[in-house]
Design a protein around this motif. Structure first.
Motif, PDB file in Angstrom:
ATOM      1  N   UNK A  25      25.133 -37.899  33.302  1.00 60.28           N
ATOM      2  CA  UNK A  25      24.821 -36.498  33.005  1.00 60.28           C
ATOM      3  C   UNK A  25      25.101 -35.600  34.212  1.00 60.28           C
ATOM      4  N   UNK A  26      24.744 -36.091  35.393  1.00 60.19           N
ATOM      5  CA  UNK A  26      24.999 -35.325  36.615  1.00 60.19           C
ATOM      6  C   UNK A  26      26.504 -35.163  36.827  1.00 60.19           C
ATOM      7  N   UNK A  27      27.213 -36.263  36.647  1.00 58.14           N
ATOM      8  CA  UNK A  27      28.665 -36.245  36.823  1.00 58.14           C
ATOM      9  C   UNK A  27      29.313 -35.237  35.879  1.00 58.14           C
ATOM     10  N   UNK A  28      28.839 -35.242  34.632  1.00 55.73           N
ATOM     11  CA  UNK A  28      29.399 -34.337  33.625  1.00 55.73           C
ATOM     12  C   UNK A  28      29.173 -32.880  34.041  1.00 55.73           C
ATOM     13  N   UNK A  29      27.969 -32.591  34.492  1.00 61.12           N
ATOM     14  CA  UNK A  29      27.637 -31.228  34.905  1.00 61.12           C
ATOM     15  C   UNK A  29      28.499 -30.795  36.095  1.00 61.12           C
ATOM     16  N   UNK A  30      28.623 -31.703  37.090  1.00 59.65           N
ATOM     17  CA  UNK A  30      29.407 -31.374  38.282  1.00 59.65           C
ATOM     18  C   UNK A  30      30.868 -31.101  37.917  1.00 59.65           C
ATOM     19  N   UNK A  31      31.405 -31.962  37.051  1.00 53.37           N
ATOM     20  CA  UNK A  31      32.803 -31.780  36.662  1.00 53.37           C
ATOM     21  C   UNK A  31      32.993 -30.476  35.908  1.00 53.37           C
ATOM     22  N   UNK A  32      32.015 -30.159  35.072  1.00 52.80           N
ATOM     23  CA  UNK A  32      32.113 -28.944  34.281  1.00 52.80           C
ATOM     24  C   UNK A  32      32.067 -27.705  35.186  1.00 52.80           C
ATOM     25  N   UNK A  33      31.173 -27.710  36.173  1.00 51.05           N
ATOM     26  CA  UNK A  33      31.011 -26.512  37.000  1.00 51.05           C
ATOM     27  C   UNK A  33      31.919 -26.484  38.219  1.00 51.05           C
ATOM     28  N   UNK A  34      32.113 -27.621  38.855  1.00 51.43           N
ATOM     29  CA  UNK A  34      32.884 -27.612  40.117  1.00 51.43           C
ATOM     30  C   UNK A  34      34.249 -28.256  39.979  1.00 51.43           C
TER      31      UNK A  34
END
Lengths: 540, 499
Positions: free
Chosen positions: B311-320
């Motif tokens: 979930x963290x990875x997904x969020x990071x990829x989406x935003x950064x």
């Protein structure tokens, strides 16, 4: 975090009026920038990394003007259509795949403005552009170049041009070693067989991004009025945001923005994309999360102070803002626009039960016992020098304080070094330290809580330190046993393992003169060191 | 002071010393009173405190005989010895044979005697003949100034006659003949008040109330000597808690009182929990080696944590739009205790809410140690997880905390931390220095942090406060390194944390 210096006169020019220092100070602090001071007409401000749009004087003035309600409505940024084209060739895919471009006309570049545009570029390079790695910016006088422009990649030996501020023509690989920009940023092209290059319709080299512009067609002067701007890098969104920040700043310098069509092999992008991003304003959530009861009108007013206009229930995020990710950013803008100084502070009357970490309670009890026995608690660093660990310790990379670069794996050395510091003081000395040590077991590192007590005095011996350990056992209701052991720290025949039941929890003894000599100690020392994690389990 | 009162305060030895004293040196008093030097000196000190005597300490530099000097005073300086033995012209090589003088002494003796023109050296057939001159006679009978000086020792260096000074300068250059000794002389003089005090007759004064007196009730008719109760006494110091530990205990108590639970967790942390889980992009400057202390070790953050990691990875990829699994594994010394907050909220279930946590722990930065910078220091961390909690409550919590720490006024201003929105910088007003002191940061965890870790988006108030400045102010320390210097004398003399 980058700090910018702003000439107050210049700021006032953009604000369109004079402002007294006190009001300025107050507003800058509550706008969301860290004011370092106003001195001799120069304002020093630290800009937080999520607001690169504030790194330029026009950008800073734009935000301040709105926040101080000097301007009624924020400027709308628009681009005029044009026939400017930049062709991106497939060859750049492997070196620096994307670019975003724009043309700005009718800017009167006097010395001050040239300085400003250089400063914006520089600050954006350092922060938002991550030292040009993520994004590099180029600005060129429009009259010197002929459209269409080609963005491609070529063998560096075949890229020939006069680099900015150089006198002679050279190829791009010579440029890396013969210009200061080349030496500074050359590593960004390390290992590349071809270098990215902007060429105009006359096949003239505009620049080799992310390193340097051409001196002939890439230098703005006080005669320049129209410029071509380009950003290059690896992430299209980043480049588009960066371009917007520059374009808006140039537009604030009274420039007219013209769009550029960027032709990629499979698509066409129109730059810049200045249309505001639309976000729904969660009015209920704003109040719920801030603990306020603002009317819709109040919320919109707060947003306007932050340069955000609204359409019904929608916020229009200006093109230069790069930090709006979710509704939380709308709430933050309302909070800042409303004014942090206006929050009084409240406390919810929800009951929760507090609880101290059990091991910490245990440690405190032990400390009380030791202090009662006349020991002084000392507190040393977790990071020690390489020779203060037993065996190989875990060490840190490139520690600036190099004499503290390794994680301690026992407490005996820190305690002995404390005695070393206190050589000149009265004896006997009785000290203890408790804290974490870092033990490397294979690839794992275990953090273990330990206690170490030390006594030093002319007549200090094994008995005295034993008495302390015995008393700890007594107070904890544990039977402590000792088994003679060999340990290089201690004098042979005067050291033991400390056991609770069958578990070894530590060691005790008279410190060997060899170790005393390391810390230049001339008074005997007796020491005990135990594993508190293990001892705590025994108590339970 | 009243002489009668003073008379009751005299110890027997004070009375003895005072009775003996007119104007005497310490040595004289020791002889006369038959007490030890320490006892007499202490008595004099007490008497001086009572303004009954004055004490003067003088330092004299005394010239005494050195190792060789002690011999020469009896068997004479080599030059005189040589001269006396020269009854007839002698071959130089035979001079030492008689045993009057050794080879080392011969050189210097020859030089001295030639200075006095008392001898003559003549060369004849490769041999040197030594013979006396007319001056020798007088020297033999009267001796030299140096010889005289030796027999006059010891002498006070500051009171030499010109002749003695001459001899002193000469002998000083010759090793081991004379030496120096520093003598401290204490002289005491009785003051007029003393006679009045001595005139007063008191009953026998008892120094101590003894167990025997109590057992046998003999204390009833006794007068006990009055003490000088206002005078300083020697310092005693037992064990004590380290000052930082005292403050930490106090800080912890404040949060415990407000219903916060304590968080514990690793100092050597996976980059995932220190950075990634907190929405810090992988190319953020805080993650560079010049700011954080990394090790070469790695630990897999996906262990028992696959779902949150993803979930963290997904969020990071989406935003950064950048992500490298390998980077999340790098072990770093935690740069803040917010790693604990991240771990804590990742472990919460819906039924646990509302809840509050705190920690006080060390954090690490790659800093050069100097008087304002440490590479490891304490941070006070707190989080409140509650669907109904507000930004205004955050300010409320901070106000209460700092009020208990002794600061009535706090000020908050916008600031930026990647993992919070409504980021604030917290300052307190120093009532004495009349200035604002920056003490930390706070905010509300971003949904981009909370949602991947908790699965739901709930407000989480968070703060990370420094303690170094509070401690320095309180203990009056100007150099932050002094807090961890562990100088026992300083530790024992520092005031305790009383708030």
């Amino acid at each position: 975090m980058p700090t910018i210096e702003i000439n107050k006169k210049e700021l006032e020019h953009y604000l369109g009026r004079a402002v007294d220092d006190k009001r300025l100070q107050e507003s800058i602090s509550y706008l969301g920038t860290d004011l370092e001071g106003i001195e001799d007409g120069v304002i020093k401000v630290e800009i937080f990394p999520h607001r690169p749009d504030l790194l330029s004087v026009p950008g800073f003035a734009r935000a301040l003007s709105q926040f101080m309600s000097i301007s009624k409505k924020p400027k709308e940024y628009k681009s005029k259509s044009s026939s400017y084209v930049v062709n991106v060739e497939k060859l750049v895919n492997s070196v620096r795949p994307y670019t975003t471009c724009a043309v700005i006309k009718n800017v009167k570049f006097d010395d001050q403005k040239i300085k400003e545009i250089v400063q914006i570029q520089e600050k954006l390079h350092i922060t938002f552009g991550r030292q040009r790695k993520k994004c590099a910016i180029g600005v060129y006088p429009l009259e010197a170049i002929k459209f269409p422009i080609t963005y491609t990649a070529k063998d560096p030996k075949q890229i020939e041009f006069v680099p900015l501020e150089s006198r002679k023509k050279m190829n791009a690989s010579q440029m890396l070693s013969q210009t200061s920009s080349g030496r500074m940023y050359g590593h960004l092209l390390e290992g590349c067989k071809t270098y990215p290059v902007f060429l105009d319709a006359n096949n003239e080299v505009l620049s080799v991004p992310p390193i340097i512009n051409s001196h002939t067609v890439g230098k703005i002067s006080d005669k320049t009025t129209d410029v071509f701007v380009e950003c290059s890098g690896f992430d299209y969104i980043t480049l588009s945001q960066c371009l917007n920040m520059i374009v808006c700043a140039l537009s604030d310098m009274d420039g007219d923005v013209y769009e550029v069509k960027v032709h990629y092999p499979n698509s066409v992008k129109k730059n810049p994309e200045l249309k505001p991003k639309k976000m729904k304003i969660p009015f209920d959530l704003v109040n719920k999360r801030l603990g306020l009861s603002l009317s819709k009108q109040d919320v919109k007013k707060a947003l306007l102070r932050m340069g955000i206009t609204t359409e019904k229930d929608t916020a229009l995020i200006p093109p230069y803002r790069t930090d709006f990710i979710s509704y939380a950013d709308i709430i933050e803008s309302v909070a800042i626009g409303y004014g942090y100084q206006n929050f009084e502070g409240t406390i919810p009357d929800v009951a929760t039960v507090g609880k101290e970490a059990p091991l910490d309670v245990f440690k405190r009890r032990l400390s009380d016992v030791l202090i009662g026995l006349g020991l002084v608690q000392v507190s040393t660093f977790h990071l020690v020098s390489k020779d203060q660990v037993e065996g190989d310790g875990v060490w840190t990379v490139d520690a600036k304080t190099s004499e503290h670069d390794t994680l301690r794996n026992q407490l005996i050395d820190p305690v002995l070094s404390t005695f070393g510091i206190n050589r000149g003081h009265e004896y006997p000395q009785r000290i203890f330290e408790n804290g974490i040590v870092f033990l490397q077991k294979g690839k794992e590192v275990i953090e273990q809580e330990r206690l170490c007590c030390g006594i030093s005095g002319a007549d200090t011996d094994y008995t005295q330190i034993r008495q302390i350990m015995d008393m700890i056992g007594k107070r904890l209701g544990l039977t402590v046993q000792y088994k003679e052991s060999k340990d290089p720290f201690f004098i042979e025949g005067r050291s033991a393992q400390i056991l609770i039941g069958n578990t070894a929890i530590g060691r005790i003894g008279e410190v060997s003169p060899k170790y005393l000599a390391v810390y230049k100690l001339e008074v005997p020392v007796a020491i005990m060191e135990i594993n508190l994690d293990e001892l705590f389990l025994k108590v339970d | 002071m009243d002489p009668k009162q003073l008379a009751l305060k005299l110890t027997s030895i004070e009375r003895l010393v005072l009775g003996t004293l007119k104007q005497h040196t310490l040595d004289e008093l020791v002889k006369k009173t038959k007490h030890t030097e320490t006892e007499v000196m202490r008595a004099l000190q007490w008497l001086a405190n009572k303004k009954l005597v004055t004490i003067k300490k003088t330092v004299t530099n005394q010239i005494i005989l050195g190792k060789l000097g002690k011999q020469y005073v009896k068997k004479l300086l080599p030059e005189l010895r040589l001269l006396k033995s020269l009854t007839k012209p002698t071959n130089l090589s035979d001079v030492c044979k008689s045993g009057v003088i050794d080879k080392q002494e011969l050189q210097i003796a020859l030089g001295k005697l030639r200075e006095y023109s008392a001898i003559k050296l003549t060369k004849k057939d490769n041999e040197t003949i030594l013979e006396k001159q007319p001056n020798a006679k007088q020297l033999i009978s009267k001796g030299t100034i140096e010889q005289q000086f030796l027999s006059d020792l010891p002498l006070n260096l500051d009171k030499l006659t010109d002749e003695q000074r001459f001899a002193y300068d000469k002998l000083k250059k010759r090793g081991d003949i004379i030496d120096q000794n520093t003598i401290k002389v204490v002289t005491a003089k009785k003051l007029s008040l003393a006679d009045e005090v001595l005139k007063i007759k008191t009953k026998k004064l008892y120094d101590k109330l003894t167990p025997a007196m109590l057992k046998e009730s003999t204390w009833k008719n006794k007068t006990f000597r009055h003490y000088d109760v206002e005078v300083n006494v020697p310092t005693v110091s037992g064990g004590r808690k380290h000052p930082t530990a005292e403050v930490i205990e106090f800080v912890k108590q404040i949060w415990l009182d407000m219903g916060f639970k304590e968080m514990k967790g690793p100092m050597l942390e996976e980059s995932f929990w220190n950075f990634d889980a907190l929405f810090i992009p992988q190319d953020h400057s805080a993650r560079e080696m010049q700011d954080a202390l990394f090790t070469r070790l790695k630990r897999d953050p996906t262990k028992n944590n696959k779902q949150k990691y993803t979930a963290v990875k997904k969020q990071q990829l989406q935003s950064w739009r950048i992500w490298d699994d390998d980077k999340t594994k790098e072990l770093v010394l935690r740069t803040h205790t917010t790693n604990l907050s991240a771990r804590t909220i990742a472990g919460l279930k819906k039924d646990d809410l509302p809840t509050k946590f705190f920690s006080v722990g060390k954090v690490f930065r790659n800093e050069t140690l100097d008087w304002t910078h440490l590479f490891e220091f304490y941070q006070v961390e707190g989080i409140v997880i509650d669907p109904n909690v507000t930004f205004n409550d955050l300010i409320g919590y901070l106000k209460i905390f700092f009020k208990k720490m002794g600061f009535d006024q706090i000020r908050i201003r916008p600031a930026y931390f990647p993992y919070v929105s409504q980021g604030t910088e917290v300052e307190v007003f120093h009532p004495v220095k009349k200035k604002w002191i920056e003490l930390g940061g706070a905010g509300v965890f971003r949904p981009e942090v909370v949602k991947p870790l908790m699965g739901v988006d709930t407000p989480v108030l968070a703060w990370g406060l420094g303690m170094g400045r509070i401690m320095m102010e309180y203990y009056g320390i100007n150099d932050i390194r002094d807090l961890y210097k562990n100088d026992l004398k300083t530790l024992q003399n520092m005031k305790s944390w009383v708030r």
